[in-house]
Structures are given as C-alpha cells and as structure tokens.
Design a protein around this motif. Sequence first.
Motif, PDB file in Angstrom:
ATOM      1  N   LEU A 183      28.663 -52.639 -35.679  1.00 18.03           N
ATOM      2  CA  LEU A 183      29.857 -52.168 -36.388  1.00 18.03           C
ATOM      3  C   LEU A 183      29.981 -50.660 -36.258  1.00 18.03           C
ATOM      4  O   LEU A 183      28.985 -49.928 -36.360  1.00 18.03           O
ATOM      5  N   ASN A 187      35.394 -49.466 -37.856  1.00 16.48           N
ATOM      6  CA  ASN A 187      35.397 -50.751 -38.555  1.00 16.48           C
ATOM      7  C   ASN A 187      35.334 -50.549 -40.071  1.00 16.48           C
ATOM      8  O   ASN A 187      36.091 -51.166 -40.827  1.00 16.48           O
ATOM      9  N   PHE A 188      34.425 -49.678 -40.507  1.00 17.76           N
ATOM     10  CA  PHE A 188      34.273 -49.443 -41.946  1.00 17.76           C
ATOM     11  C   PHE A 188      35.485 -48.733 -42.540  1.00 17.76           C
ATOM     12  O   PHE A 188      35.883 -49.017 -43.679  1.00 17.76           O
ATOM     13  N   SER A 220      30.505 -52.659 -47.127  1.00 16.82           N
ATOM     14  CA  SER A 220      31.798 -52.092 -46.754  1.00 16.82           C
ATOM     15  C   SER A 220      32.454 -51.347 -47.904  1.00 16.82           C
ATOM     16  O   SER A 220      33.369 -50.543 -47.689  1.00 16.82           O
ATOM     17  N   THR A 337      33.692 -56.975 -40.678  1.00 18.17           N
ATOM     18  CA  THR A 337      33.365 -55.877 -41.598  1.00 18.17           C
ATOM     19  C   THR A 337      33.803 -56.219 -43.020  1.00 18.17           C
ATOM     20  O   THR A 337      34.316 -55.382 -43.764  1.00 18.17           O
TER      21      THR A 337
END
Length: 547
Positions: A183, A187-188, A220, A337
């Motif tokens: 990730l 993505n976060f 997340s 995510t």
Amino acid sequence: MDNTTVLHSLFDGYAAHPDKPFFHQPIERKWHTFTWADVVQQAQRIAQGLHAQGFEKGDRIVIMSKNCAEWIITDFAIAMAGMVSVPIYATAGVNVIEHVIKHSGAKAIFVGKLDSLDAAKQAIPQSLLSISFPYPTVECHEKWGDWIKAFEPIENPYMPSAEDMATISYTSGTTSLPKGVVLSHKNFASAADNVITLFEIRDGDRSISYLPLTHITERSLVAVFVRRKVEVYFTENLKTFVADIQHASPTGFSSVPRLWSVFQAQVISQVGAEKLDKMLKLPIIGKLVAGKIRKKLGLHKARTFGSGAAPMSESVLAWYHRLGIPINEGWGMTETTGLASGNMPFSHEDLGTIGKPMPNIEMKLSADSEILIRGDLVFSMYYNDEQATAENFVDGWFRTGDVATITSTGAYKITGRIKEQFKTAKGKYVMPVPIESLLFANLNVEQACVLGAGQKQPVAMVVLNQSCKRKAKDIVQSLQGTLAQVNSQLESHQRLDFIMVCSNGWTVENDLLTATTKVKRSDVERHYSWLFDDTRPDGILWEEDLH
C-alpha cells in the motif's frame, strides 16, 4: 484527491498546535496524555535510532503489539526514516510470525503489549534486532525508553511522496498463509478522503482505538486522526474496555458484528427482551431508555456508528436502530485500504447491504457476479508474488472474490465469497453467508458457520451467547423455530439438516478465528469433521450429547 501524506499533515499539525493533546494512553488505570509535540519528537528520536543501526531507505521494519500510543508513533518513525512498516497481529501464531518476518525480509521488530508471549518468543529469531515498547513483553535487544533518551530527533526526516510504499499489510489468511499487500501513501490519502467526507469527521473529534492497528480498517484511520486533529484514546485491556469507552466518549464508533452482538446480549440479559421491547415502543419512555443504554455503553456522544469485516443480521441492525444507533455497514479489504463502500449517509432502505461505492472508486459486477473494483484506494501488487498479483487483476480491475447483487437503490448486497461456496452430494452449490445471516436473526446465536461439502444437505454449527442457559426450554424452542424459519426461506438443496450447538466458542486462541475475528471455515470444518461420520438426526443437536 488530497494527496497530502500522513507525515506532511503530522508536521503541519505539530507546527500549528504543538501542545494540543493527541493520544491518551491508560497505564494501570491512570491516563497519560501525549501532545502533538510529544508524538512528533518521540517519532523523530525512534527514526534516528533506526538510522543509527545502519538501516537504509526501503528497509522493512515489523511492528507487533496490541494498540497503544507507541504503535502509531513507531509507524510515524519508520516513515520518517524512509522505511516501510510491516505490522503483525498481536495474536498471530508462530507460523504466521515466521512467515511475515521471512517473506518481508524484515530488518528489525518492535514488540509491545501481547496477551500471550509464547508465540513471539518461539518465532522471533535472535538474529533479528528487537526493540521493546515500554510495557511487559518479550525480552528484546533494545528498549524503547533507552532509544528515546539516547537519540536526538532526526534533523531531516524523510518526507515520502504519494507514490512511495507506505506499508506491507499482510492479510489475515482465512484459507492459507497471508499475502503481503503493498500500500502506498496515495492509497492511505484516498482512504482518509472517504472517511472524512462521508462520516463528516470534525476537528477535535474523539476516537477510541481498540480494533487492531494491524488491521487495515483501524490503520487507515491514522491519516484521518492526523488530518482532523482527532484525539485518540486507547484501551488498556478487555476488562477495562467498556470503562475506557465511557471515559473517551467517542464521537464515532465502529466495530465488528460479533462485538455488536455481545453488546446486544449484555443489554438484553440486564433488561429482558420483552420488557425492553415494550419500553422502546412508548414514545417518551422509549427515548429515555435508549439514551440510558447508549450512555451505559459509552456511545452517548457518538454521531456515527459502523460495522464491517463480516455481514450483520438485518434483525440486529434493526434492533440497534431502535436504540438511536443507526449502524452503517461498510465493506472493504486490505487490498482496498479499508472502506470501499458503505451505507453512509445512513439509509434505512439499504439496511443489510454494504451501501454504495465510495466517491473516488469504481465498482461493478463481473459476469459471475463477482465484485470488481479500481481506483486510488486499490493496492498495486502483492509483495514478491507476481503470480497472485496477475491472478487477481483483470484489465485493471481487482477481483475481490466477493459475490454480490445490486439492489434497486444501487446498493451492493454481498451474498458470499467465491472460495467459501461448496457443492453438496447433490452436485449443487451452496453459498453459506446468506444462510448464516438468517441464523443471526435469533438473538441467542453469537457465531454461526454453515458447512456441507459433499454431504447430502448443509448443516449449521452455532455458538450461543454467554447469557443463554444451555438446553433451557425457551432456548431449544427458539432454535427449533429458527431452523424452521430459515429452511422455509431456502431452496431444497440449501435447507439445513440440523443446527448443532457447539460446547465452546470459536476464538483466535483455539485457531478457529482469524486475528480479525473471521471464521476459519476450513479449520471449523476439520474440527467438526467427526459430525459427518454417522447419520445424525434432524433438528437441534448439542455437541456434548454426541461424543
């Protein structure tokens, strides 16, 4: 999309309000507060400590601990050092710990709060540098407190780009050894956008961090905490859990279906199902009773409520809705995510669905009704596994493995997982999840697993909640009614031969649940394989009577 990484937001917040409380950690029932300055400066010192070991940009560093302030601080420190964090569940067994350390090529491991030290002692190699958090844990080469004292804050922390790898998050592994999901910081950032917008997260909100930080759902949220200056409270242990929630008075609360069912069972055991039902029907008294229940649970300040990781019974969702707790069922995966779709803003019409896709992704169904997904939330690859990566992407779409239908409102309703469906002796496929959802309409049922591969008919294993008096006449009657009601809604090849009440619950410790409390179907099937040795009578069976 706001591509701001967690570290950029962290340093912005530190500059703007260094003395603002950020983390609240209970230790032996005393609350310790970490300001933004405390968090950033400790992370900078730990980052310097990593550099002092000669580690380089991109090196993988493991974190294995239950939730605590140091977990997130370490995650920040690893990013500041230009390295990649690799979380391991605090409840992981020896084989998973060994696999993740070896597969990721980890250079060091931070170890903290663990319920049992046995697996960590056996699995962590002496050759791997280990650093202990300031709690009772396994013996390590280095101590957190010593590093905080010994190292000055890193002067030029690495500031990652959106495309940089942030973490390798290993899946919980219901059917095999976990795969490493790569990730990025993008993505976060995308995941944070969704949560902040849909849940209307406000500056100064409060959250309680108890779902494992190793799990992508909780992990997340860290970007959300930083961007919206959310005060984060941690829990000390299971015994203090409710007291810690009451102290935190979170403005939002999410959990897994099993915990929502436990809360429900506790309320019913104290008030009584019929009495509570009558009181809730009274306009004024009903509101007062519902408010008292929310306050007792510590949820009286919460504006939003969520559930995920597994389907939740519509009857349980409806029960909570009457208490003024509209639970938004969300859906997502490590590979997305976290949250990818949800019933948010809450719609009663979409009760029992996973709602609609998040605004920054695309979802559709394949010809086989499998959910396909693409967008900024979606991971790039499985670490060191080109074959698995290739198998799970088709024309740029990620194959989730979840089978669903789309309702008239555009909401997605999951009907099961491709890998979980089984074929009976009649040669017809059965999807167990919808049947299990029907079983959960019985408030006495806490856990359920439908099996039957190669058998003449499916059967159901259930675990009753702790408030039940086993074999009491009313319990038996309720299960008989449930069996009849469930079977009346199923096609002939899906109907259950019997419901067996298991003597013991399924837990992470007995290896029948994953670290994220998902049922390990293959392990449950092996555990109860003896059931299929002989012809069993129909109806309600009790495990203790069959041995």
